[in-house]
Design a protein around this motif. Structure first.
Motif, PDB file in Angstrom:
ATOM      1  N   ALA A  46       0.778  -1.384   0.220  1.00 23.13           N
ATOM      2  CA  ALA A  46       0.159  -0.234   0.062  1.00 23.13           C
ATOM      3  C   ALA A  46       0.651   1.076   0.013  1.00 23.13           C
ATOM      4  CB  ALA A  46      -1.123   0.000   1.557  1.00 23.13           C
ATOM      5  N   LEU A  47       1.878   1.177   0.629  1.00 23.88           N
ATOM      6  CA  LEU A  47       2.609   2.581   1.016  1.00 23.88           C
ATOM      7  C   LEU A  47       3.137   2.452  -0.344  1.00 23.88           C
ATOM      8  CD1 LEU A  47       4.198   4.332   2.603  1.00 23.88           C
ATOM      9  CD2 LEU A  47       6.139   3.156   2.914  1.00 23.88           C
ATOM     10  N   ILE A  48       3.787   1.227  -1.193  1.00 22.42           N
ATOM     11  CA  ILE A  48       4.623   1.726  -2.628  1.00 22.42           C
ATOM     12  C   ILE A  48       3.154   1.896  -3.592  1.00 22.42           C
ATOM     13  CG2 ILE A  48       5.628   0.795  -4.526  1.00 22.42           C
ATOM     14  CD1 ILE A  48       7.107  -1.593  -2.373  1.00 22.42           C
ATOM     15  N   GLU A  49       2.547   1.439  -3.387  1.00 19.27           N
ATOM     16  CA  GLU A  49       1.532   2.481  -4.594  1.00 19.27           C
ATOM     17  C   GLU A  49       1.424   3.647  -4.464  1.00 19.27           C
ATOM     18  OE1 GLU A  49      -0.836   2.402  -8.058  1.00 19.27           O
ATOM     19  OE2 GLU A  49       0.452   0.531  -7.536  1.00 19.27           O
ATOM     20  N   TYR A  50       1.370   3.884  -2.763  1.00 19.10           N
ATOM     21  CA  TYR A  50       1.064   5.543  -2.545  1.00 19.10           C
ATOM     22  C   TYR A  50       1.828   6.140  -3.095  1.00 19.10           C
ATOM     23  CZ  TYR A  50      -0.510   9.328   0.259  1.00 19.10           C
ATOM     24  OH  TYR A  50      -1.716  10.762   1.012  1.00 19.10           O
ATOM     25  N   ALA A  51       3.052   5.470  -2.525  1.00 23.75           N
ATOM     26  CA  ALA A  51       4.590   7.025  -3.380  1.00 23.75           C
ATOM     27  C   ALA A  51       4.038   6.425  -4.592  1.00 23.75           C
ATOM     28  CB  ALA A  51       5.560   5.963  -2.640  1.00 23.75           C
ATOM     29  N   ARG A  52       3.834   5.625  -5.334  1.00 27.22           N
ATOM     30  CA  ARG A  52       3.763   5.715  -7.291  1.00 27.22           C
ATOM     31  C   ARG A  52       2.597   6.731  -7.783  1.00 27.22           C
ATOM     32  NH1 ARG A  52       2.992  -0.054  -8.583  1.00 27.22           N
ATOM     33  NH2 ARG A  52       4.531  -0.443  -7.457  1.00 27.22           N
ATOM     34  N   SER A  53       2.243   6.819  -6.478  1.00 30.63           N
ATOM     35  CA  SER A  53       0.642   7.589  -7.306  1.00 30.63           C
ATOM     36  C   SER A  53       0.944   9.521  -6.500  1.00 30.63           C
ATOM     37  CB  SER A  53      -0.671   6.916  -6.289  1.00 30.63           C
ATOM     38  OG  SER A  53      -0.768   7.068  -5.077  1.00 30.63           O
ATOM     39  N   GLY A  54       1.968   9.578  -6.392  1.00 33.14           N
ATOM     40  CA  GLY A  54       2.822  11.060  -5.801  1.00 33.14           C
ATOM     41  C   GLY A  54       2.647  11.443  -4.599  1.00 33.14           C
ATOM     42  N   GLY A  55       2.035  10.703  -3.577  1.00 33.94           N
ATOM     43  CA  GLY A  55       2.401  10.500  -2.199  1.00 33.94           C
ATOM     44  C   GLY A  55       1.921  11.803  -0.857  1.00 33.94           C
ATOM     45  N   PRO A  56       1.219  12.472  -2.009  1.00 36.29           N
ATOM     46  CA  PRO A  56       1.035  13.900  -1.475  1.00 36.29           C
ATOM     47  C   PRO A  56       1.664  14.180  -0.286  1.00 36.29           C
ATOM     48  CG  PRO A  56      -0.572  13.549  -1.342  1.00 36.29           C
ATOM     49  CD  PRO A  56       0.153  12.605  -2.747  1.00 36.29           C
ATOM     50  N   ASP A  57       1.190  13.347   0.830  1.00 38.34           N
ATOM     51  CA  ASP A  57       1.947  13.632   2.751  1.00 38.34           C
ATOM     52  C   ASP A  57       2.399  12.842   3.424  1.00 38.34           C
ATOM     53  OD1 ASP A  57      -0.628  14.821   3.072  1.00 38.34           O
ATOM     54  OD2 ASP A  57      -2.157  13.447   2.304  1.00 38.34           O
ATOM     55  N   LEU A  58       3.142  11.689   2.385  1.00 34.75           N
ATOM     56  CA  LEU A  58       4.533  11.040   2.653  1.00 34.75           C
ATOM     57  C   LEU A  58       5.709  11.904   2.578  1.00 34.75           C
ATOM     58  CD1 LEU A  58       4.748   8.118   0.693  1.00 34.75           C
ATOM     59  CD2 LEU A  58       4.877   8.509   2.616  1.00 34.75           C
ATOM     60  N   ALA A  59       6.223  12.301   3.634  1.00 36.20           N
ATOM     61  CA  ALA A  59       7.807  12.921   4.417  1.00 36.20           C
ATOM     62  C   ALA A  59       8.814  12.605   2.943  1.00 36.20           C
ATOM     63  CB  ALA A  59       8.029  12.434   5.499  1.00 36.20           C
ATOM     64  N   PRO A  60       9.596  13.386   2.548  1.00 33.75           N
ATOM     65  CA  PRO A  60      10.709  13.173   2.129  1.00 33.75           C
ATOM     66  C   PRO A  60      11.346  11.352   2.296  1.00 33.75           C
ATOM     67  CG  PRO A  60      10.636  15.156   2.682  1.00 33.75           C
ATOM     68  CD  PRO A  60       9.969  14.878   3.100  1.00 33.75           C
ATOM     69  N   ALA A  61      11.533  11.814   3.249  1.00 31.09           N
ATOM     70  CA  ALA A  61      12.743  10.325   3.446  1.00 31.09           C
ATOM     71  C   ALA A  61      11.304   9.189   3.263  1.00 31.09           C
ATOM     72  CB  ALA A  61      13.139   9.871   4.667  1.00 31.09           C
ATOM     73  N   ALA A  62      10.503   8.798   3.585  1.00 29.22           N
ATOM     74  CA  ALA A  62       9.783   7.974   3.710  1.00 29.22           C
ATOM     75  C   ALA A  62       9.074   7.307   2.604  1.00 29.22           C
ATOM     76  CB  ALA A  62       7.898   8.331   4.830  1.00 29.22           C
TER      77      ALA A  62
END
Length: 73
Positions: A46-62
């Motif tokens: 789920a995290l990989i897919e979220y990041a792949r889709s742009g991940g607007p709320d993810l911290a840069p390191a995450a």
């Protein structure tokens, strides 16, 4: 009250905050290693897919850790 941020994103950001004292690349690697060992495969996916889709709320390191997970590195 929900902020609309998925729980795995909130958790990834909390983990990233714990590694904020490290250099960004080193932090991302450490976060990814932690997730590999402790996270359920569904959370990682789920995290990989979220990041792949742009991940607007993810911290840069995450976000970088998610890329490491995706790459298997």
């Amino acid at each position: 009250m929900s902020s609309g941020v998925p729980p795995y994103v909130r958790l990834a950001n909390e983990i990233a905050a714990q590694f904020a004292h490290r250099a960004p690349a080193e932090a991302a690697t450490a976060i990814a290693n932690h997730m590999r060992v402790t996270w359920d495969p569904r959370m990682k996916s789920a995290l990989i897919e979220y990041a792949r889709s742009g991940g607007p709320d993810l911290a840069p390191a995450a976000a970088q850790a998610a890329h490491h997970l995706q790459a298997g590195s």
